[in-house]
Design an enzyme around this catalytic site. Structure first.
Site, PDB file in Angstrom:
ATOM      1  N   GLU A   1       0.665  -1.292   0.180  1.00  0.00           N
ATOM      2  CA  GLU A   1      -0.268   0.215  -0.202  1.00  0.00           C
ATOM      3  C   GLU A   1       0.940   1.601  -0.170  1.00  0.00           C
ATOM      4  O   GLU A   1       0.231   2.474   0.326  1.00  0.00           O
ATOM      5  CB  GLU A   1      -0.752   0.165   0.860  1.00  0.00           C
ATOM      6  CG  GLU A   1      -1.577  -0.998   0.863  1.00  0.00           C
ATOM      7  CD  GLU A   1      -2.860  -1.305   2.424  1.00  0.00           C
ATOM      8  OE1 GLU A   1      -3.167   0.541   2.915  1.00  0.00           O
ATOM      9  OE2 GLU A   1      -4.173  -1.689   2.588  1.00  0.00           O
TER      10      GLU A   1
ATOM     11  N   GLU B   1      -5.367  -9.489   1.103  1.00  0.00           N
ATOM     12  CA  GLU B   1      -5.331  -8.831   2.282  1.00  0.00           C
ATOM     13  C   GLU B   1      -7.014  -9.389   2.348  1.00  0.00           C
ATOM     14  O   GLU B   1      -7.806  -8.579   1.757  1.00  0.00           O
ATOM     15  CB  GLU B   1      -5.791  -8.155   2.922  1.00  0.00           C
ATOM     16  CG  GLU B   1      -4.133  -7.724   3.841  1.00  0.00           C
ATOM     17  CD  GLU B   1      -3.661  -6.695   4.896  1.00  0.00           C
ATOM     18  OE1 GLU B   1      -2.635  -6.390   4.797  1.00  0.00           O
ATOM     19  OE2 GLU B   1      -4.634  -5.733   5.065  1.00  0.00           O
TER      20      GLU B   1
END
Length: 560
Positions: free
Chosen positions: A168, A272
């Site tokens: 990210e 995730e």
């Protein structure tokens, strides 16, 4: 329903089980957009995130709740023995680990997991100073050496599935950092190839607005040269996707994203998943993720998280560990995931590996207002050139304390401000910075931050006629007696050292390597020496600020 067991009661059974079932774990490689074992069967990641959360210091510049420390779970042999029966109870074949300490020994955990058929996906970055900073991006020798050292340490294990070069890092308002991520993929991939390793190079992306999510995914697999080369492409795209909340459906949560990635050119998975916004988590998305609607596009996913973890959205985690580290208590969340993973008894085994189309790597799209990343990437960090440069510089950064993280950032900030006040031609901090939007990178931008500090300090010292006071910097500077005798001679020597600042080449193992400075302590691992909380290596410092360009904030382990 809660299940509490003590590790000693399981160890005898566990040891007997492993002793009777030891076999080589199948090798997994990528063919086109799919993963296959060495037997030719499709492979899906049926995994769970496996890392205790480090210390989170909440502040205005840490909106994501990113930890400043970490516990290396793969260095805690007793904890791995304790947890393995529960991982097997869930039926996982992979774990994702967000940070590891390359100075520690990982033999017990890695071998234990290998014998149990569990692969590892290892993020190479470290909290704060060992990652690509989305606000002050840099791809330098400190981070490259850290990545290589970790790869070397784990090269002897057969169950490393992939290395993530970032998590990210790129957000909708920071797409100019993407060239640094792509450069990291390029150099990591080149190093692995030089070692004849087929371990995948991955990146885990936030599931943001499609205006930058899809452009980023394509950017990470495009070829800037237009020659259909995979040299700058990742192999495995991860999406941290929390869109399925409660008892949703494929059409309600995943259909749009799956359609967007239908033609993606490399393997993709959910790095995730597990929404907590509408508790309890039912995990009904798990069978869907491995079903016929998603198997043509995705290769499984990582449920978040085995250990407790706090985020702005709330609490994650499926087990709690007793204070002495010996007892695991599972939750109803654990039981529900176990039930849903239990429904995945086989994987979709198509297309056959022989029928899977090879990947193509299209030319990169032009930048636009929604995605501003340049296709000109930062060069390969050149440690030899940086060390040569350092030897020629006249005022060296010699901090008074070994813990100089904060000092370094403030000193560079101060030094750049002082250079600006001099208003002398050719005297500035341009050489140590870079711009991922324009594709322009300073000739010293790939050097270790301590060398960047020395470069700034030397410029100021030379500009002040080498007045010894101009090298003080509050006691953090020392005159280099071996530097060339004049500023002009020093400049010529520096130019000789960095004669080819934009070079791209295959990295090599660094001459000297260091692991993170701290050793493990403070976790719930159950080791006699205590679990580890390790800060990033001081040589991997990156959190410095250069007037209006650089600021302090790491970009690692974002909890979506």
């Amino acid at each position: 329903m809660f299940n509490t067991l003590r590790a000693p009661a399981l160890l005898t059974l566990l040891t007997a089980f492993i002793a009777g079932t030891v076999q080589a774990i199948p090798k997994v490689t990528r063919t086109g957009k799919y993963l296959y074992t060495d037997t030719g069967s499709r492979f899906f990641i049926k995994g769970i995130a496996y890392q205790e959360q480090g210390v989170v210091i909440h502040s205005d510049d840490n909106n994501f709740g990113e930890p400043s420390t970490f516990v290396d779970p793969l260095a805690l042999g007793d904890a791995c023995k304790r947890d393995l029966p529960f991982l097997q109870e869930l039926g996982v074949n992979a774990i994702r680990v967000y940070s590891v300490n390359s100075s520690l020994n990982h033999d017990v955990c890695m071998n234990l997991f290998s014998q149990a058929g569990i692969y590892t996906i290892i993020d190479l970055s470290l909290p704060l100073n060992g990652s690509i900073d989305r606000l002050a991006p840099s791809w330098g020798t400190n981070i490259l050496n850290q990545y290589i050292t970790t790869i070397d340490v784990f090269s002897k294990y057969d169950n490393v599935l992939a290395y993530n070069i970032g998590n990210e890092v790129v957000l909708g308002d920071s797409t100019a950092v993407a060239p640094y991520v792509k450069a990291a993929a390029r150099d990591t991939k080149a190093y692995l190839k030089s070692k004849s390793s087929s371990i995948l190079v991955g990146y885990a992306a936030i599931n943001g607005a499609s205006t930058f999510r899809e452009p980023l995914a394509k950017y990470l697999t495009c070829d800037p040269s237009g020659a259909n080369s995979d040299s700058t492409s990742i192999d495995l795209y991860g999406l941290n996707d929390y869109s399925w909340c409660g008892d949703s459906t494929f059409q309600g949560s995943y259909a749009g994203t799956t359609s967007s990635f239908a033609d993606y050119n490399v393997a993709a998975y959910f790095s995730e998943y597990g929404c907590i916004l509408t508790p309890p988590r039912l995990w009904t998305e798990a069978p869907v993720l491995f079903g016929t609607d998603m198997a043509p596009v995705w290769s499984g996913g990582i449920a978040f998280s085995y250990f407790p973890a706090t985020s702005a959205q709330g609490e994650f985690g499926m087990v709690t560990i007793s204070a002495d580290g010996s007892t695991v208590t599972t939750s109803a969340d654990f039981d529900r995931l176990k039930t849903q993973y239990g429904l995945v008894t086989s994987f979709v085994d198509s297309p056959a590996q022989s029928a899977a189309a090879a990947s193509s790597y299209p030319a990169c799209a032009a930048a636009n207002t929604g995605f501003v990343a340049s296709t000109t990437l930062p060069p390969t960090p050149n440690e030899a050139a940086c060390k040569c440069l350092e030897s020629t510089l006249s005022c060296h950064f010699t901090p008074q304390s070994s813990n100089y993280t904060g000092v370094l950032g403030a000193l560079i900030d101060e030094g750049c401000g002082m250079l600006g006040q001099l208003n002398q031609p050719g005297v500035s901090c341009v050489d140590i910075g870079g711009d991922g939007q324009t594709g322009v990178y300073g000739r010293v931008a790939d050097c270790d931050p301590t060398i960047k500090a020395t470069y700034v300090m030397s410029q100021y010292y030379d500009a002040n006629n080498r007045n010894v006071q101009a090298c003080s910097f509050s006691g953090n500077g020392t005159v280099n007696p071996n530097a060339p005798s004049s500023a002009g001679a020093a400049s010529a020597a520096a130019s000789s050292c960095i004669s080819n600042p934009g070079a791209i080449f295959t990295p090599t193992t660094p001459a000297t390597t260091k692991g993170p400075a701290s050793t493990n302590k403070g976790g719930s691992g159950g080791n006699t020496t205590g679990a580890a909380s390790a800060l990033a290596n001081p040589s991997a410092l990156i959190g410095m600020t250069v007037t209006a360009l650089l600021s302090v904030m790491g970009a690692v382990w974002t909890l979506a």
